[in-house]
Design an enzyme around this catalytic site. Sequence first.
Site, PDB file in Angstrom:
ATOM      1  N   ARG A 249       1.112  -1.144   0.067  1.00  0.00           N
ATOM      2  CA  ARG A 249       0.476  -0.442  -0.007  1.00  0.00           C
ATOM      3  C   ARG A 249       1.044   1.464   0.159  1.00  0.00           C
ATOM      4  NH1 ARG A 249      -5.140   0.503  -1.640  1.00  0.00           N
ATOM      5  NH2 ARG A 249      -5.456   2.127  -0.363  1.00  0.00           N
ATOM      6  N   ARG A 281      -6.337  10.423   7.719  1.00  0.00           N
ATOM      7  CA  ARG A 281      -5.986  11.141   8.937  1.00  0.00           C
ATOM      8  C   ARG A 281      -4.778  12.548   8.729  1.00  0.00           C
ATOM      9  NH1 ARG A 281      -1.016   6.861  11.966  1.00  0.00           N
ATOM     10  NH2 ARG A 281       0.531   7.211   9.988  1.00  0.00           N
ATOM     11  N   GLU A 301      -3.172  11.976   4.549  1.00  0.00           N
ATOM     12  CA  GLU A 301      -3.060  11.208   4.160  1.00  0.00           C
ATOM     13  C   GLU A 301      -4.059  10.357   3.673  1.00  0.00           C
ATOM     14  OE1 GLU A 301      -0.691   8.294   6.762  1.00  0.00           O
ATOM     15  OE2 GLU A 301       0.588   9.666   7.841  1.00  0.00           O
ATOM     16  N   TYR A 349       6.441  -5.691   7.932  1.00  0.00           N
ATOM     17  CA  TYR A 349       5.808  -4.397   9.008  1.00  0.00           C
ATOM     18  C   TYR A 349       6.145  -4.318  10.214  1.00  0.00           C
ATOM     19  CZ  TYR A 349       1.585  -2.024   9.234  1.00  0.00           C
ATOM     20  OH  TYR A 349       0.045  -0.818   9.976  1.00  0.00           O
ATOM     21  N   ASP A 351       8.272  -1.732  13.242  1.00  0.00           N
ATOM     22  CA  ASP A 351       8.715  -0.859  13.459  1.00  0.00           C
ATOM     23  C   ASP A 351       9.802  -0.305  13.692  1.00  0.00           C
ATOM     24  OD1 ASP A 351       5.802   0.740  13.658  1.00  0.00           O
ATOM     25  OD2 ASP A 351       5.170  -0.494  15.361  1.00  0.00           O
TER      26      ASP A 351
HETATM   27  P1  FAD Z   1      13.619   2.531   4.497  1.00  0.00           P
HETATM   28  O1  FAD Z   1      13.597   3.850   4.916  1.00  0.00           O
HETATM   29  O2  FAD Z   1      12.814   2.368   3.747  1.00  0.00           O
HETATM   30  O3  FAD Z   1      14.716   2.623   3.890  1.00  0.00           O
HETATM   31  C1  FAD Z   1      14.827   2.007   2.633  1.00  0.00           C
HETATM   32  C2  FAD Z   1      16.298   2.932   2.199  1.00  0.00           C
HETATM   33  O4  FAD Z   1      16.787   1.955   0.739  1.00  0.00           O
HETATM   34  C3  FAD Z   1      15.730   3.973   0.997  1.00  0.00           C
HETATM   35  O5  FAD Z   1      15.829   5.283   1.427  1.00  0.00           O
HETATM   36  C4  FAD Z   1      15.753   3.736   0.003  1.00  0.00           C
HETATM   37  O6  FAD Z   1      15.713   5.158  -1.204  1.00  0.00           O
HETATM   38  C5  FAD Z   1      17.141   2.736  -0.315  1.00  0.00           C
HETATM   39  N1  FAD Z   1      17.007   2.315  -2.005  1.00  0.00           N
HETATM   40  C6  FAD Z   1      15.823   1.264  -1.934  1.00  0.00           C
HETATM   41  N2  FAD Z   1      16.195  -0.129  -2.878  1.00  0.00           N
HETATM   42  C7  FAD Z   1      17.729   1.705  -3.382  1.00  0.00           C
HETATM   43  C8  FAD Z   1      18.207   1.185  -4.616  1.00  0.00           C
HETATM   44  N3  FAD Z   1      18.168  -0.056  -5.919  1.00  0.00           N
HETATM   45  N4  FAD Z   1      19.055   1.983  -4.432  1.00  0.00           N
HETATM   46  C9  FAD Z   1      19.496   2.289  -3.144  1.00  0.00           C
HETATM   47  N5  FAD Z   1      19.100   3.036  -2.997  1.00  0.00           N
HETATM   48  C10 FAD Z   1      17.771   1.664  -2.373  1.00  0.00           C
HETATM   49  N6  FAD Z   1       7.446   2.633  12.989  1.00  0.00           N
HETATM   50  C11 FAD Z   1       7.662   3.474  14.049  1.00  0.00           C
HETATM   51  O7  FAD Z   1       8.316   2.685  14.894  1.00  0.00           O
HETATM   52  N7  FAD Z   1       6.862   4.196  14.386  1.00  0.00           N
HETATM   53  C12 FAD Z   1       5.640   4.834  13.620  1.00  0.00           C
HETATM   54  O8  FAD Z   1       4.906   5.476  14.227  1.00  0.00           O
HETATM   55  C13 FAD Z   1       6.226   4.333  12.726  1.00  0.00           C
HETATM   56  N8  FAD Z   1       4.686   5.194  11.472  1.00  0.00           N
HETATM   57  C14 FAD Z   1       5.437   4.688   9.460  1.00  0.00           C
HETATM   58  C15 FAD Z   1       4.496   5.381   8.903  1.00  0.00           C
HETATM   59  C16 FAD Z   1       4.354   5.337   8.059  1.00  0.00           C
HETATM   60  C17 FAD Z   1       3.528   5.912   6.783  1.00  0.00           C
HETATM   61  C18 FAD Z   1       5.361   4.333   7.255  1.00  0.00           C
HETATM   62  C19 FAD Z   1       5.751   4.173   6.298  1.00  0.00           C
HETATM   63  C20 FAD Z   1       6.494   3.487   7.997  1.00  0.00           C
HETATM   64  C21 FAD Z   1       5.960   3.999   9.276  1.00  0.00           C
HETATM   65  N9  FAD Z   1       6.776   3.304  10.270  1.00  0.00           N
HETATM   66  C22 FAD Z   1       7.106   3.460  11.930  1.00  0.00           C
HETATM   67  C23 FAD Z   1       7.891   2.209  10.072  1.00  0.00           C
HETATM   68  C24 FAD Z   1       9.132   2.693   9.636  1.00  0.00           C
HETATM   69  O9  FAD Z   1       9.057   3.838   8.309  1.00  0.00           O
HETATM   70  C25 FAD Z   1      10.306   1.438   9.446  1.00  0.00           C
HETATM   71  O10 FAD Z   1      10.706   0.738  10.820  1.00  0.00           O
HETATM   72  C26 FAD Z   1      11.574   2.430   8.861  1.00  0.00           C
HETATM   73  O11 FAD Z   1      12.051   3.210   8.592  1.00  0.00           O
HETATM   74  C27 FAD Z   1      11.761   1.035   8.266  1.00  0.00           C
HETATM   75  O12 FAD Z   1      13.438   1.387   7.688  1.00  0.00           O
HETATM   76  P2  FAD Z   1      14.510   0.089   7.071  1.00  0.00           P
HETATM   77  O13 FAD Z   1      15.365   1.301   6.423  1.00  0.00           O
HETATM   78  O14 FAD Z   1      14.716  -0.792   6.505  1.00  0.00           O
HETATM   79  O15 FAD Z   1      13.166   0.878   5.166  1.00  0.00           O
HETATM   80  N1  UDP Z   2      -7.192   1.191  12.944  1.00  0.00           N
HETATM   81  C1  UDP Z   2      -8.201   1.435  12.711  1.00  0.00           C
HETATM   82  N2  UDP Z   2      -8.943   2.835  13.268  1.00  0.00           N
HETATM   83  C2  UDP Z   2      -7.315   4.197  13.892  1.00  0.00           C
HETATM   84  C3  UDP Z   2      -6.102   3.166  14.108  1.00  0.00           C
HETATM   85  C4  UDP Z   2      -6.059   1.825  13.256  1.00  0.00           C
HETATM   86  O1  UDP Z   2      -9.058   0.921  12.415  1.00  0.00           O
HETATM   87  O2  UDP Z   2      -8.124   4.980  13.827  1.00  0.00           O
HETATM   88  C5  UDP Z   2      -6.638  -0.014  12.256  1.00  0.00           C
HETATM   89  C6  UDP Z   2      -6.269  -0.267  10.793  1.00  0.00           C
HETATM   90  O3  UDP Z   2      -6.247  -2.082  10.309  1.00  0.00           O
HETATM   91  C7  UDP Z   2      -4.694  -0.125  11.230  1.00  0.00           C
HETATM   92  C8  UDP Z   2      -4.061  -0.915  11.966  1.00  0.00           C
HETATM   93  O4  UDP Z   2      -5.851  -0.526  13.398  1.00  0.00           O
HETATM   94  O5  UDP Z   2      -3.824  -0.797   9.743  1.00  0.00           O
HETATM   95  C9  UDP Z   2      -3.284  -0.674  13.306  1.00  0.00           C
HETATM   96  O6  UDP Z   2      -3.207   0.891  13.135  1.00  0.00           O
HETATM   97  P1  UDP Z   2      -1.815   1.490  13.402  1.00  0.00           P
HETATM   98  O7  UDP Z   2      -2.188   3.110  13.391  1.00  0.00           O
HETATM   99  O8  UDP Z   2      -0.726   1.094  14.690  1.00  0.00           O
HETATM  100  O9  UDP Z   2      -0.989   1.431  12.095  1.00  0.00           O
HETATM  101  P2  UDP Z   2      -0.136   2.457  11.086  1.00  0.00           P
HETATM  102  O10 UDP Z   2      -0.424   3.670  10.464  1.00  0.00           O
HETATM  103  O11 UDP Z   2       1.231   2.336  12.683  1.00  0.00           O
HETATM  104  O12 UDP Z   2       0.577   1.375  10.079  1.00  0.00           O
END
Ligand code: FAD
Ligand code: UDP
Length: 366
Positions: A249, A281, A301, A349, A351
Site C-alpha cells: 500500500r 488522517r 494522508e 511490517y 516498526d
Molecule cells: P526504508 O526507510 O524504506 O529505507 C530503505 C532505503 O533504501 C530508502 O532510503 C531507499 O531509497 C533505499 N533504496 C531502496 N532501493 C534502493 C536502490 N535500488 N538503490 C539505492 N537505494 C535504495 N515505525 C515506528 O516505529 N513508528 C511509527 O510511528 C511509524 N510510522 C510509520 C508511518 C508510515 C507511513 C510508514 C510507511 C512507516 C512507519 N513506520 C513507523 C515504520 C518505519 O518507517 C520503518 O520501520 C523504518 O523506516 C524502516 O527502515 P528501513 O531502513 O528498513 O527502510
Molecule cells: N485502525 C483503525 N482505526 C484507527 C486506527 C487504526 O481501524 O483509527 C486499524 C487499521 O486497520 C490500521 C491498524 O489499526 O491499519 C493498525 O493501526 P496503526 O496505527 O498501528 O497503523 P500504522 O499507521 O502505524 O501502520
Amino acid sequence: MVKFNYLIVGTGLFGATIAHSLTRSGKQCFVIDKRSHIGGNIYTKLVNGINVHKYGAHIFHTSNKRVWDFVNSFVEFNRYINAPIANYKGKLYNLPFNMNTFYQMWGVTTPEQAATKIEEQRRESGITHPRNLEEQAISLIGKDIYYTLIKDYTEKQWGRKATELPTFIIRRLPVRLTFDNNYFNDKYQGIPVGGYTKLVEKLLEGVEVKLDMDYFENKEYFDSVADRIIYTGEIDRYFDYCFGHLEYRTVSFETEVLEGVSNYQGNAVVNYTDAETPYTRIIEHKHFEFGNQPDTVISKEYSKEWRLGDEPYYPVNDERNSALYTKYKALADAQERVIFGGRLAEYKYYDMHQVIERALNLANSL
Ligand code: FAD
Ligand code: UDP
C-alpha cells in the site's frame, strides 16, 4: 579492486544502524541511496521552523532498553506520547480503545460496565476463532466500535475488505479498561529533538555515503567495490520480479503550510474513521515537538494501491503475498555475498525499534 568490506544499499534506519555498528567494529562501509537525502522513510525536513515527517508520522516507541539506550546515545528524545483522536462524521473519540472511548461510545463510566458491554457484543457475534480482521476486531471490542472506528478506516487504509485482511493488523492496537490514551504499551516513547534526520546523520558520521545512486543502475560496479552487500531495498526488485510483484500500500501526502495559523487541530494526529472523508488522517507536525511557531504544517494522508514507481510503504502480508515472499526469501537465503535486511528486503511490517534491533543483531552476528 575490492575497497570496502560492506556495500550497504539504503540509508534508511536499517542501513544507517548497520553501517554505524560495522564501522565501529573496524569495518569499511560504503552506503548508497537512490534518494537525494538520507534516512529513508524516517526523513524529516525543516519547513517554517517545523520538522515535517516527509514520509508519514513517525513515533518512536520500544520496550527494549538496549534499543532505547542506543538511540538516546545519539540524540535526545522529548516526552511526546502519541494519543490520536478519531473523528467519525464530526464526533470525536479517543484512541486507542480505552475507557474514554467506551464512555464516548456507550456512556459507560466504570470498567465493569465497559467489560459487560464488550462481552455482550462479543457473545452476540458468536465469533470464537477470529479468521480475519473484522472478526478479530468484533471479538476484541464489539460491533459498535468496529463500525465507528475500525471498518471504514481499515478499508480506506488497506483498499481491501476487512474480512480479507489478517487479524494481526488490528492486534497492534491496545484495548484497555483504564482512562489511558497512550497509543502504545511500550516502556519508552518520544520523538528525537530536532527531528529524525539528525539521528540518521549521527549514525552515519564517519561513514562514506553517496546519494542519488540507484544500485541497479550500476550493479556490476557496486558489486565489485565490496566483499559483501547488505541490501535494504525491495526483495522482488533484487530478483528482477522473477516470480511477479509483491504488493504494497502506498500513501500520498497532501502537505500544506498554513501561514498565520498557529494551531490547526490541537493534536498531532487526527484519524478520519468514516468512509466519506477521502483521507485517513491529518497530521499536524508541530505537535510532535510541542512547537509554538506562528505557522503550522499539516499533511492529509491518502492511502492508495501501489503501482510500480510509487513509494512502497506497507507490505501487504496477505496469503498471496506471503507465499510469494517465501519464494523470494528462498532465493535470498541462497545468496552468499548478499544479506537482505529491513522493511522492504524482509517484506515485513516492522516498526523503527524492530528495525534497529534486527540491524544490531545482524551486526553482532557478522
Ligand atoms: P526504508 O526507510 O524504506 O529505507 C530503505 C532505503 O533504501 C530508502 O532510503 C531507499 O531509497 C533505499 N533504496 C531502496 N532501493 C534502493 C536502490 N535500488 N538503490 C539505492 N537505494 C535504495 N515505525 C515506528 O516505529 N513508528 C511509527 O510511528 C511509524 N510510522 C510509520 C508511518 C508510515 C507511513 C510508514 C510507511 C512507516 C512507519 N513506520 C513507523 C515504520 C518505519 O518507517 C520503518 O520501520 C523504518 O523506516 C524502516 O527502515 P528501513 O531502513 O528498513 O527502510
Ligand atoms: N485502525 C483503525 N482505526 C484507527 C486506527 C487504526 O481501524 O483509527 C486499524 C487499521 O486497520 C490500521 C491498524 O489499526 O491499519 C493498525 O493501526 P496503526 O496505527 O498501528 O497503523 P500504522 O499507521 O502505524 O501502520
